[in-house]
Design a protein around this motif. Structure first.
Motif, PDB file in Angstrom:
ATOM      1  N   VAL A 142       0.860  -1.183   0.000  1.00 15.86           N
ATOM      2  CA  VAL A 142       0.000   0.000   0.000  1.00 15.86           C
ATOM      3  C   VAL A 142       0.896   1.231   0.000  1.00 15.86           C
ATOM      4  O   VAL A 142       1.839   1.316   0.798  1.00 15.86           O
ATOM      5  CB  VAL A 142      -0.917   0.016   1.249  1.00 15.86           C
ATOM      6  CG1 VAL A 142      -1.723   1.301   1.319  1.00 15.86           C
ATOM      7  CG2 VAL A 142      -1.847  -1.197   1.239  1.00 15.86           C
ATOM      8  N   GLU A 143       0.607   2.159  -0.892  1.00 17.92           N
ATOM      9  CA  GLU A 143       1.387   3.393  -0.959  1.00 17.92           C
ATOM     10  C   GLU A 143       1.016   4.295   0.218  1.00 17.92           C
ATOM     11  O   GLU A 143      -0.147   4.377   0.616  1.00 17.92           O
ATOM     12  CB  GLU A 143       1.085   4.104  -2.281  1.00 17.92           C
ATOM     13  CG  GLU A 143       2.066   5.216  -2.583  1.00 17.92           C
ATOM     14  CD  GLU A 143       1.765   5.910  -3.897  1.00 17.92           C
ATOM     15  OE1 GLU A 143       2.495   6.860  -4.205  1.00 17.92           O
ATOM     16  OE2 GLU A 143       0.792   5.520  -4.588  1.00 17.92           O
ATOM     17  N   ARG A 146      -1.794   6.791  -0.137  1.00 18.48           N
ATOM     18  CA  ARG A 146      -3.113   6.143  -0.201  1.00 18.48           C
ATOM     19  C   ARG A 146      -3.585   5.753   1.206  1.00 18.48           C
ATOM     20  O   ARG A 146      -4.745   5.928   1.559  1.00 18.48           O
ATOM     21  CB  ARG A 146      -3.013   4.910  -1.103  1.00 18.48           C
ATOM     22  CG  ARG A 146      -4.302   4.567  -1.798  1.00 18.48           C
ATOM     23  CD  ARG A 146      -4.081   3.462  -2.800  1.00 18.48           C
ATOM     24  NE  ARG A 146      -3.968   3.948  -4.160  1.00 18.48           N
ATOM     25  CZ  ARG A 146      -5.006   4.217  -4.949  1.00 18.48           C
ATOM     26  NH1 ARG A 146      -6.231   4.088  -4.498  1.00 18.48           N
ATOM     27  NH2 ARG A 146      -4.817   4.629  -6.176  1.00 18.48           N
ATOM     28  N   ALA A 150      -6.713   7.437   3.542  1.00 13.65           N
ATOM     29  CA  ALA A 150      -7.813   6.601   4.053  1.00 13.65           C
ATOM     30  C   ALA A 150      -7.923   6.631   5.569  1.00 13.65           C
ATOM     31  O   ALA A 150      -9.026   6.574   6.115  1.00 13.65           O
ATOM     32  CB  ALA A 150      -7.626   5.158   3.581  1.00 13.65           C
ATOM     33  N   TYR A 166       6.115   2.799   0.859  1.00 11.03           N
ATOM     34  CA  TYR A 166       5.107   1.736   0.840  1.00 11.03           C
ATOM     35  C   TYR A 166       5.188   0.935   2.128  1.00 11.03           C
ATOM     36  O   TYR A 166       6.244   0.843   2.756  1.00 11.03           O
ATOM     37  CB  TYR A 166       5.343   0.786  -0.356  1.00 11.03           C
ATOM     38  CG  TYR A 166       5.312   1.498  -1.684  1.00 11.03           C
ATOM     39  CD1 TYR A 166       4.146   1.555  -2.437  1.00 11.03           C
ATOM     40  CD2 TYR A 166       6.448   2.137  -2.172  1.00 11.03           C
ATOM     41  CE1 TYR A 166       4.107   2.234  -3.651  1.00 11.03           C
ATOM     42  CE2 TYR A 166       6.417   2.831  -3.383  1.00 11.03           C
ATOM     43  CZ  TYR A 166       5.248   2.867  -4.107  1.00 11.03           C
ATOM     44  OH  TYR A 166       5.207   3.553  -5.295  1.00 11.03           O
ATOM     45  N   SER A 239      -5.568  -0.786  -4.022  1.00  8.67           N
ATOM     46  CA  SER A 239      -6.266   0.499  -4.098  1.00  8.67           C
ATOM     47  C   SER A 239      -6.861   0.915  -2.748  1.00  8.67           C
ATOM     48  O   SER A 239      -7.062   2.094  -2.507  1.00  8.67           O
ATOM     49  CB  SER A 239      -7.363   0.443  -5.167  1.00  8.67           C
ATOM     50  OG  SER A 239      -8.267  -0.614  -4.884  1.00  8.67           O
ATOM     51  N   ASP A 240      -7.134  -0.063  -1.859  1.00  5.01           N
ATOM     52  CA  ASP A 240      -7.726   0.261  -0.554  1.00  5.01           C
ATOM     53  C   ASP A 240      -6.615   0.597   0.439  1.00  5.01           C
ATOM     54  O   ASP A 240      -5.916  -0.288   0.921  1.00  5.01           O
ATOM     55  CB  ASP A 240      -8.566  -0.928  -0.053  1.00  5.01           C
ATOM     56  CG  ASP A 240      -9.305  -0.619   1.250  1.00  5.01           C
ATOM     57  OD1 ASP A 240      -9.047   0.446   1.853  1.00  5.01           O
ATOM     58  OD2 ASP A 240     -10.139  -1.454   1.664  1.00  5.01           O
ATOM     59  N   GLY A 241      -6.472   1.884   0.752  1.00  2.76           N
ATOM     60  CA  GLY A 241      -5.413   2.329   1.661  1.00  2.76           C
ATOM     61  C   GLY A 241      -5.494   1.708   3.042  1.00  2.76           C
ATOM     62  O   GLY A 241      -4.490   1.565   3.743  1.00  2.76           O
TER      63      GLY A 241
END
Length: 264
Positions: A142-143, A146, A150, A166, A239-241
């Protein structure tokens, strides 16, 4: 929902590392996997997400004390579910996963996740499986931007590369026989996993210098590390942080509760 009978085997690491787990101890529990978060056991949440993912054909829970897990009333449904089995794990995580991969009854492809990966959803699993096609080993990441978008600023083990920082998402895919080389290597270096410097030192001075100077993107770094391991390796950027949140610390538990309550 129909499941692919020839689909993935998911290994859920639900054991204990040596010593006292600070989060389990805080809540007066022996087994961290049996800790509730937002009204559900952590292990139960992960098993439900996997059971609701059509690409997953079966699920194996690996733990030192499987009897304790199976005896919990909130996991009765999992004990009854034909796709879920409980197996006693070996002394190391990598060794336990390697033994599973080498078992002719299990084989590849294999997903690996952990009992504290409570933000896991069938949508994230589908996204990860779709992205894990082309290399022997795929690592969910996960970046930082991002994750912070979230959940807000967060203390994590950040790996900084050219182009961004990351964190791992406790989700791996092993798709080809060469993945065994990576597991054998991991067994040697597992105790250094929390120190980026000590971990990098196992890959030799040239790669270490490039990593320290941030000359490589996350894709280049994993590809280079894979070459050293004798297996191709690539990140899958989720895509989900929220997937960067696992429950390693007491404050993680509070954050996970807040996120899960908001999601529900």
């Amino acid at each position: 929902m129909t499941h692919d009978p020839h689909g993935w085997t998911a290994l859920v690491l639900a054991g204990q590392r040596p010593g006292v787990d600070p989060v389990a101890a805080h809540f007066g529990l022996e087994a961290k996997a049996l800790m509730p978060v937002a009204g559900e056991l952590m292990l139960g949440r992960v098993l439900m997400a996997l059971a609701d993912t059509p690409q997953v054909a079966r699920i194996i829970v690996l733990a030192q004390n499987t009897l304790k897990l199976k005896a919990h009333p909130d996991l009765a449904w999992a004990v009854e579910e034909p796709r879920i089995t409980f197996q006693v794990s070996g002394p190391t995580i990598s060794g336990s996963v390697l033994a599973a991969v080498n078992d002719p009854a299990i084989g590849l492809p294999v997903l690996v996740t952990t009992a504290d990966n409570v933000m896991l959803t069938p949508a994230t699993l589908a996204e990860f499986i779709a992205g894990a096609g082309s290399s022997d080993v795929s690592v969910a990441m996960v970046e930082r931007a991002r994750l912070e978008a979230a959940v807000g600023p967060n203390r994590r083990t950040w790996l900084t590369f050219k182009g961004g920082a990351y964190t791992g998402a406790n989700l791996f895919a092993l798709t080809a026989p060469a993945a065994r080389n990576a597991l054998t290597f991991w067994e040697r270096v597992e105790q250094d996993r929390k120190s980026v410097l000590r971990l990098a030192s196992h890959f030799g001075p040239v790669l270490m210098a490039k990593l320290l100077l941030r000359r490589m993107t996350v894709h280049e770094a994993l590809a280079a590390a894979g070459t050293k391991l004798g297996a191709s390796a690539a990140p899958v950027l989720l895509s989900d942080g929220r997937m960067g949140v696992d429950v390693d610390k007491v404050e993680d538990h509070a954050l996970a509760e807040r996120l899960l309550t908001a999601r529900n």
